[in-house]
Design a protein around this motif. Structure first.
Motif, PDB file in Angstrom:
ATOM      1  N   THR A   1       3.608   5.393  -6.102  1.00 42.31           N
ATOM      2  CA  THR A   1       3.868   4.345  -5.133  1.00 42.31           C
ATOM      3  C   THR A   1       2.605   3.512  -4.979  1.00 42.31           C
ATOM      4  O   THR A   1       1.497   3.963  -5.273  1.00 42.31           O
ATOM      5  CB  THR A   1       4.280   4.926  -3.775  1.00 42.31           C
ATOM      6  N   THR A   2       2.782   2.271  -4.531  1.00 43.34           N
ATOM      7  CA  THR A   2       1.652   1.353  -4.460  1.00 43.34           C
ATOM      8  C   THR A   2       1.605   0.623  -3.133  1.00 43.34           C
ATOM      9  O   THR A   2       2.609   0.519  -2.422  1.00 43.34           O
ATOM     10  CB  THR A   2       1.741   0.291  -5.576  1.00 43.34           C
ATOM     11  N   ASP A   3       0.442   0.114  -2.830  1.00 43.95           N
ATOM     12  CA  ASP A   3       0.318  -0.836  -1.731  1.00 43.95           C
ATOM     13  C   ASP A   3       0.980  -2.135  -2.180  1.00 43.95           C
ATOM     14  O   ASP A   3       0.630  -2.667  -3.243  1.00 43.95           O
ATOM     15  CB  ASP A   3      -1.161  -1.085  -1.417  1.00 43.95           C
ATOM     16  N   PRO A   4       1.959  -2.664  -1.420  1.00 43.97           N
ATOM     17  CA  PRO A   4       2.710  -3.835  -1.888  1.00 43.97           C
ATOM     18  C   PRO A   4       1.850  -5.067  -2.128  1.00 43.97           C
ATOM     19  O   PRO A   4       2.208  -5.919  -2.932  1.00 43.97           O
ATOM     20  CB  PRO A   4       3.713  -4.078  -0.757  1.00 43.97           C
ATOM     21  N   ASP A   5       0.719  -5.186  -1.443  1.00 42.45           N
ATOM     22  CA  ASP A   5      -0.113  -6.374  -1.587  1.00 42.45           C
ATOM     23  C   ASP A   5      -1.080  -6.275  -2.764  1.00 42.45           C
ATOM     24  O   ASP A   5      -1.229  -7.216  -3.541  1.00 42.45           O
ATOM     25  CB  ASP A   5      -0.899  -6.620  -0.297  1.00 42.45           C
TER      26      ASP A   5
ATOM     27  N   HIS B   1      -1.130  -3.596  -5.102  1.00 45.50           N
ATOM     28  CA  HIS B   1      -0.556  -2.813  -6.199  1.00 45.50           C
ATOM     29  C   HIS B   1      -1.429  -1.630  -6.583  1.00 45.50           C
ATOM     30  O   HIS B   1      -1.239  -1.035  -7.645  1.00 45.50           O
ATOM     31  CB  HIS B   1      -0.297  -3.685  -7.443  1.00 45.50           C
ATOM     32  N   LEU B   2      -2.379  -1.276  -5.728  1.00 47.58           N
ATOM     33  CA  LEU B   2      -3.193  -0.086  -5.971  1.00 47.58           C
ATOM     34  C   LEU B   2      -2.393   1.159  -5.607  1.00 47.58           C
ATOM     35  O   LEU B   2      -1.535   1.119  -4.729  1.00 47.58           O
ATOM     36  CB  LEU B   2      -4.482  -0.158  -5.144  1.00 47.58           C
ATOM     37  N   PRO B   3      -2.670   2.291  -6.262  1.00 49.74           N
ATOM     38  CA  PRO B   3      -1.847   3.496  -6.063  1.00 49.74           C
ATOM     39  C   PRO B   3      -2.011   4.098  -4.685  1.00 49.74           C
ATOM     40  O   PRO B   3      -3.110   4.124  -4.121  1.00 49.74           O
ATOM     41  CB  PRO B   3      -2.357   4.455  -7.153  1.00 49.74           C
ATOM     42  N   ALA B   4      -0.902   4.577  -4.140  1.00 50.83           N
ATOM     43  CA  ALA B   4      -0.922   5.261  -2.854  1.00 50.83           C
ATOM     44  C   ALA B   4      -0.660   6.758  -3.000  1.00 50.83           C
ATOM     45  O   ALA B   4      -1.030   7.543  -2.139  1.00 50.83           O
ATOM     46  CB  ALA B   4       0.116   4.646  -1.917  1.00 50.83           C
ATOM     47  N   GLY B   5      -0.038   7.176  -4.080  1.00 50.36           N
ATOM     48  CA  GLY B   5       0.269   8.584  -4.307  1.00 50.36           C
ATOM     49  C   GLY B   5       1.447   8.707  -5.240  1.00 50.36           C
ATOM     50  O   GLY B   5       2.185   7.751  -5.449  1.00 50.36           O
TER      51      GLY B   5
ATOM     52  N   CYS C   1       6.021  -5.011  -4.869  1.00 52.96           N
ATOM     53  CA  CYS C   1       5.950  -3.915  -5.832  1.00 52.96           C
ATOM     54  C   CYS C   1       5.818  -2.608  -5.056  1.00 52.96           C
ATOM     55  O   CYS C   1       4.811  -2.377  -4.384  1.00 52.96           O
ATOM     56  CB  CYS C   1       4.762  -4.112  -6.768  1.00 52.96           C
ATOM     57  N   LEU C   2       6.836  -1.747  -5.145  1.00 47.20           N
ATOM     58  CA  LEU C   2       6.830  -0.486  -4.413  1.00 47.20           C
ATOM     59  C   LEU C   2       6.196   0.654  -5.196  1.00 47.20           C
ATOM     60  O   LEU C   2       5.696   1.609  -4.612  1.00 47.20           O
ATOM     61  CB  LEU C   2       8.264  -0.090  -4.047  1.00 47.20           C
ATOM     62  N   ALA C   3       6.227   0.563  -6.526  1.00 45.07           N
ATOM     63  CA  ALA C   3       5.690   1.645  -7.348  1.00 45.07           C
ATOM     64  C   ALA C   3       5.456   1.122  -8.758  1.00 45.07           C
ATOM     65  O   ALA C   3       5.974   0.077  -9.154  1.00 45.07           O
ATOM     66  CB  ALA C   3       6.641   2.847  -7.381  1.00 45.07           C
ATOM     67  N   ILE C   4       4.672   1.895  -9.516  1.00 45.60           N
ATOM     68  CA  ILE C   4       4.421   1.566 -10.920  1.00 45.60           C
ATOM     69  C   ILE C   4       4.586   2.833 -11.749  1.00 45.60           C
ATOM     70  O   ILE C   4       4.492   3.954 -11.233  1.00 45.60           O
ATOM     71  CB  ILE C   4       3.021   0.958 -11.124  1.00 45.60           C
TER      72      ILE C   4
END
Length: 210
Positions: free
Chosen positions: A57-61, A63-67, A144-147
């Motif tokens: 998952t990513t920070d929507p703004d 796009h860095l990873p959150a977990g 962007c919710l995830a990558i």
């Protein structure tokens, strides 16, 4: 982070239907971003195969990873992987995929089969004998919710059928992510301060707009 990976995926209508059904069922029970990433990786393994995978998952703004989940990558690859994403000019960057009409792409296709053109391949993938990388941006509207990144080292590139099936799973995968992250199907917009009430088990009980 929980490890998850798959070597083989089955081909055909049956495998795609299985993958879609896994995601439909998951959308009613996932409670965390890590659970959502695990279910997405499990579903994608039905229609394709990889030797290493990242779904986060990513920070929507930013796009860095959150977990999320990582499998098959050595821990030493973490910093170079994100340095490449943030600093190097390269193919299929997540930021670019998130703004693209088609958020699914392979490195072999982007480089016309010459993977050495990619700094990511030169710095990270070449030593492992990688033959292709499939990347995905999971979107809700313009957010962007995830990558996801799926690396293959078996000498083969991702087929058009595999890419098509992954692309066709984006809608149910997005539903899983929205359920886990407490999002609506509408694009995320800027608001004032936001309040989110979370219980002891990490479940969202109430949230204000935004």
């Amino acid at each position: 982070m929980q490890a998850y990976g798959s070597r083989m995926g089955r081909a055909g209508i049956e495998s795609f239907t299985t993958a879609r059904d896994l995601l439909v069922r998951a959308s009613s029970r996932v409670r965390t971003g890590e659970e959502a990433c695990t279910e997405i990786a499990r579903a994608f393994a039905e229609v394709t195969r990889c030797d290493a995978a990242v779904v986060m998952t990513t920070d929507p703004d930013t796009h860095l990873p959150a977990g999320g989940i990582v499998s098959g990558f050595d821990s030493s690859a973490c910093v170079p992987f994100w340095d490449n994403e943030l600093l190097d000019p390269d193919f299929n960057k997540f930021n670019a995929l998130a703004r693209s009409i088609d958020p699914v792409a392979t490195l072999a296709e982007a480089t016309d089969g010459d993977l050495q053109r990619s700094p990511r391949y030169q710095k990270l993938y070449g030593a492992s004998g990688a033959s292709d990388e499939l990347r995905v941006a999971f979107l809700a509207g313009s957010s962007c919710l995830a990558i996801g990144a799926f690396l293959r080292t078996d000498g083969e590139v991702y087929s058009a059928t595999e890419v098509r099936d992954v692309r066709n799973l984006l809608v149910p995968a997005g539903n899983v992510l929205r359920q886990a992250l407490g999002c609506t199907s509408e694009p995320l917009t800027a608001h004032g301060p936001v309040v989110v009430l979370i219980d002891a088990d990490g479940r969202i009980r109430s949230r204000s707009e935004g």
